[in-house]
Design a protein around this motif. Structure first.
Motif, short mmCIF file in Angstrom:
data_model
loop_
_atom_site.label_atom_id
_atom_site.label_comp_id
_atom_site.label_asym_id
_atom_site.label_seq_id
_atom_site.Cartn_x
_atom_site.Cartn_y
_atom_site.Cartn_z
N ARG A 32 0.83 -1.21 0.00
CA ARG A 32 0.00 0.00 0.00
C ARG A 32 0.86 1.26 0.00
O ARG A 32 1.94 1.30 0.60
N HIS A 33 0.37 2.29 -0.71
CA HIS A 33 0.99 3.61 -0.63
C HIS A 33 -0.11 4.65 -0.70
O HIS A 33 -1.30 4.31 -0.78
N SER A 34 0.25 5.92 -0.69
CA SER A 34 -0.75 6.99 -0.52
C SER A 34 -1.78 7.04 -1.65
O SER A 34 -2.91 7.47 -1.44
N LYS A 35 -1.40 6.61 -2.85
CA LYS A 35 -2.31 6.71 -3.99
C LYS A 35 -2.92 5.38 -4.40
O LYS A 35 -3.58 5.29 -5.43
N GLY A 36 -2.70 4.34 -3.63
CA GLY A 36 -3.28 3.05 -3.98
C GLY A 36 -2.40 1.91 -3.56
O GLY A 36 -1.97 1.83 -2.40
N VAL A 37 -2.09 0.99 -4.50
CA VAL A 37 -1.25 -0.15 -4.18
C VAL A 37 -0.16 -0.29 -5.24
O VAL A 37 -0.31 0.13 -6.38
N ARG A 38 0.94 -0.91 -4.82
CA ARG A 38 2.07 -1.16 -5.71
C ARG A 38 2.30 -2.66 -5.78
O ARG A 38 2.24 -3.36 -4.77
N LEU A 39 2.56 -3.19 -6.99
CA LEU A 39 2.73 -4.62 -7.17
C LEU A 39 4.08 -5.08 -6.64
O LEU A 39 5.11 -4.42 -6.84
#
Length: 321
Positions: free
Chosen positions: A62-69
């Motif tokens: 998770r990060h501030s703008k959504g999710v990272r793979l």
């Protein structure tokens, strides 16, 4: 070789889990994925966690703008996209069989086709086959062709690349040229002809460096020992470009099949430079390893018909001269 435990985990994967995972991975957001699959966000989060527990890996950070793979998610996404694309194609084929005529066509398009060929073809398709749905996505080759290869798109319409790459079939419809155009009341419209150097007195709309058309524009100026215009607007948006041309003395190069109807309507005029600027071959691209679904096959037939009509009625520059 997979262990018995790994094989068991793969067998336990559910299609719904993979579909939800693909949407989250593609959209980069649990919220956007929930909207796309018509589920609540808590349910999407729950399914992703179930998938992570089953595979015993972390799929998203998770990060501030959504999710990272994660690296595991990237590998899983690469493997399941072709499968999901084939499942979508099967669904469309079954729907067409049930309804007699129906299904969906997922079309990718480039700016070279979005101004004339694609709108003409879509309008004719809906008149003849109103039950067929069409989804259209405009982007550049680096985005569209990977989508075609994994089955997210049925067909790409536009200027054919010099090398479409492995797994893709390119089919030509017609060759086109670029025309130098401006608004009908442009100062150059009062001159019987002009030299290439005169074009540098005005602002220019040019494609981005990533666009194959940009090479043609640059080649035109360099071929006449002229610098690339410094007073320029870089844009690939046909709608925006037409708006700018209508409101200013800006010049641009447009495919003749898109420009000629606007010239005939008195919206644009062709700058009297009397120089041919090659554009390329317009056509469509398909996956090489699979026949198009029935609805896509209908649409491809209409693309060919519209292209043939353009050549026969003088919409194309070469046919009119």
């Amino acid at each position: 070789m997979l262990s018995d435990q790994s094989l068991s985990r793969v067998r336990d994967l559910k299609f719904k889990q993979l579909l939800v995972f693909e949407r989250v991975a593609t959209l980069g957001s649990m919220h956007k994925a929930a909207e796309a699959v018509h589920m609540t966000q808590p349910n999407v989060v729950k399914i992703v966690r179930q998938l992570e527990e089953l595979l015993e890996v972390t799929l998203f950070e998770r990060h501030s703008k959504g999710v990272r793979l994660t690296v595991f998610a990237e590998h899983l996404l690469e493997r399941i996209r072709p499968m999901l694309g084939d499942a979508r194609a099967l669904s469309e084929e079954l729907e067409a069989l049930r309804s007699g005529e129906g299904g969906q066509v997922a079309v990718g398009t480039l700016i070279s086709a979005s101004a004339w060929l694609l709108p003409e073809s879509v309008a004719l398709m809906k008149r003849r086959h109103p039950k067929v749905g069409l989804t259209i996505q405009e982007a550049t080759n680096d985005i569209l062709f990977p989508m075609l290869r994994v089955g997210e798109l049925d067909v790409i319409v536009g200027r054919l690349p010099e090398s479409p790459g492995e797994g893709v079939e390119a089919h030509a419809i017609y060759d086109d040229e670029l025309m130098i155009v401006a608004r009908a009341s442009h100062p150059l419209s009062r001159r019987p002809d002009c030299a290439p150097g005169d074009l540098l007195d005005y602002p220019w709309i040019v494609p981005s460096n990533a666009s194959p058309v940009r090479r043609q524009v640059d080649r035109f100026f360099r071929g006449h020992a002229l610098p690339i215009p410094h007073n320029q607007i870089v844009s690939l948006s046909m709608l925006t470009n037409l708006g700018i041309l209508a409101r200013s003395d800006t010049l641009a190069m447009l495919p003749s099949v898109a420009a000629r109807p606007l010239i005939h309507a008195g919206v644009l005029f062709e700058v009297p430079i009397h120089v041919r600027v090659p554009f390329g071959t317009i056509g469509y691209s398909l996956r090489a390893d699979r026949e198009p679904v029935p609805a896509a096959a209908l649409f491809i037939g209409i693309l060919k018909e519209v292209g043939a009509r353009a050549q026969g009625t003088g919409v194309l520059r070469g046919a009119a001269d």
